[in-house]
Each structure stands twice: as structure tokens, then as C-alpha cells.
Scaffold this motif. Sequence first.
Motif, short mmCIF file in Angstrom:
data_model
loop_
_atom_site.label_atom_id
_atom_site.label_comp_id
_atom_site.label_asym_id
_atom_site.label_seq_id
_atom_site.Cartn_x
_atom_site.Cartn_y
_atom_site.Cartn_z
N TRP A 120 2.98 -1.43 -0.55
CA TRP A 120 1.56 -1.29 -0.82
C TRP A 120 1.38 -0.25 -1.92
O TRP A 120 2.08 0.78 -1.93
CB TRP A 120 0.83 -0.82 0.44
N SER A 134 3.10 0.94 4.01
CA SER A 134 1.94 0.40 4.73
C SER A 134 0.65 0.83 4.06
O SER A 134 0.59 1.86 3.37
CB SER A 134 1.94 0.89 6.18
N ALA A 135 -0.40 0.04 4.32
CA ALA A 135 -1.72 0.39 3.81
C ALA A 135 -2.18 1.71 4.42
O ALA A 135 -2.85 2.52 3.77
CB ALA A 135 -2.71 -0.72 4.15
N MET A 152 -6.27 -1.53 -4.22
CA MET A 152 -5.10 -1.40 -3.35
C MET A 152 -4.61 -2.82 -3.02
O MET A 152 -5.42 -3.72 -2.76
CB MET A 152 -5.49 -0.66 -2.07
N PHE A 153 -3.32 -3.00 -3.02
CA PHE A 153 -2.74 -4.30 -2.66
C PHE A 153 -1.26 -4.11 -2.41
O PHE A 153 -0.72 -3.01 -2.62
CB PHE A 153 -2.97 -5.34 -3.77
N ARG A 154 -0.62 -5.14 -1.96
CA ARG A 154 0.83 -5.09 -1.79
C ARG A 154 1.45 -5.85 -2.95
O ARG A 154 1.00 -6.94 -3.31
CB ARG A 154 1.24 -5.73 -0.45
N VAL A 155 2.45 -5.26 -3.56
CA VAL A 155 3.14 -5.95 -4.66
C VAL A 155 4.02 -7.02 -4.03
O VAL A 155 4.93 -6.69 -3.25
CB VAL A 155 4.00 -4.97 -5.49
#
Lengths: 168, 136
Positions: A120, A134-135, A152-155
Motif C-alpha cells: 500500500w 497494510s492500509a 492511497m492504493f496498493r501497487v
Amino acid sequence: MTTMTVSGHQFDLDSRSVEAALQGALPEPIHEHFVVINGRRWPPKQVLSLVTGLDRADFTTHQARRALTRLGFAAARAVTPRGSHPVASSAAAPPRPLAAGTTERREPQVEALRPFIGLWVAVRGDDVLVAAPSAKEVVAWLAKHRQRAQSMFRVPDSEQAITGTAPQ
Amino acid sequence: MRFAFRGLPAAGGGTLTPRPVVDIALEGLADAPMECLLDTGALRTRMSAELAPLAGIELSGALTEEFYIGGLKTVGAVARVNLTVTDGADEFSWDAPVWFCDPWPHPFGLAGLGFMYHFLVTMRANDGYLDIEPQP
């Protein structure tokens, strides 16, 4: 091993011991100077404090930076923070897909995200503020350091993770 | 408000084709807007369930539904929340149902038609950005 004296204390350090000392820690916000360790930007004083156990008041940023560059880490100065508008230069000349949904064009933000595949991230402009598993950790870091992310995001670790969505 | 398409690194090298995204902040998580993929094939706004407690959103007793996404069975719980979208200069807020899903395999949230009802959306894929204009 390189022997160096910091604030009157002598330490035997090498790049591996520095990398090991950073395990489990998250880089704090970069204000001006940073060193690059394992593909991430770290404030030099945070690193030297974690490595030596010394209080950050015991040495200067320049001492920390010098010590870490002696161990082979790249150091640099952050440019003026970019504007918050998300449309960067990529908007003017978009990358064209070559095959199987990928391009070979090198975009600054894409390259900045590359070390964080699977994690994240919180980003602002082309800068990755923080990356964590984790977020929850990302949100906690933003709150602790009073930082505001643009997004915000997960690559994703695979193209599959961003295709085949479209449920109801 | 203008948003650049999101380019991402491909695990095997190169770059994934940039995708149309907007950053949507949940009430209570203003400092960490969630990047959401614009998805005209989806009806609802969906995000990972792990975001709900971070924003202080209570999901116990919420209406739930099972569905498949990307071939994965998941469960969504709905809550009506205040959402804000901003490009750093302008911002727009509205109330909407958001489905918080567990498991959630995707790196982004999904902004489906439920999002688009609130905006005039102009997609400029060839130029790598999209514009959204709030609709009264």
C-alpha cells in the motif's frame, strides 16, 4: 566494515548492518535531504539514529549524510514539493500500449512506485510518502506525521489485479 | 477537476497501461483519499472492507451481499457515507452508499455508475486524463 566516529562514539558499520537496522521501520517524511536504501528514501538522521541508537540531537543531518554515503548509499536533496494537481507531464504525451497492456515508456511516478509492488502506498504528486503492507499502517503514518496524501492504493503485483473487475 | 490516468509498474518490468482513476476520500479518512478506478460496467462504489474501521464506519448489522469480482467470491457490506473528491484545488462532497468488501483483491476502489450520476465525466484516454464536473 567501516569504522566511524559519531558524536564521540565509535561504530563499525557496513551497508548490511544499516539495512538490517531499518527492518520493520517506515521512513519519516523527507524535508530536504535523503539517502536511498533498498530503493526507498530515508531521512539521514532517522537512519543513523536507528543504526547507532544515538539521539538525533547528537549529530547533524550533514554528519548523518556523510556517514551513510561513506557506506555506499546514494544521497540527494529533495526538489521543491510538487503541486498537488495530479496531471503531470504524462498527460501531454500519454504512453502507448505496446503489447499485453504494458508500455516501455519510463514515467517518473511509475518508477517511483516500482520498489513498492505489492505494498500500500500514499502518494502526493510523483512522491511516494509512505509504503507499508497494510492500509492501516499507511493511514497511521499519515496521522503520526501530519501528512496529507493525494491518493492511497496498493501497487498491484499483477496486471490481473486491475482487470476483470466490473461487477454490479 | 482533472485527474491523470494512473500508470503503474508491471511486476515483470515495463509499465501497465494507465487507468482512469479518481481519488475519493471517505469521511474520517480525509488525509488518505482512496484511489478508485472509474468503471462504467459497475453500478456501485466499492472499496476494501479494511478501510471502514480506519474511517470509523460501523458495518455491524449492515446490509450485505455476496457477489463475484474478477472471478473471486466476496461479500460487500453497505454504509451510507460522506465522500469527497478533490484535485487539490477544488473539492466536491456528497452522500452515497459505499459497499465495503471482504476479500477485496484489487489495488483500487471502484467508482461505478453510482459515482458518475453526480458528475459530468469527460474521458480523454488518448491524452491520459479525465475531467469531472459536479452536477447539481
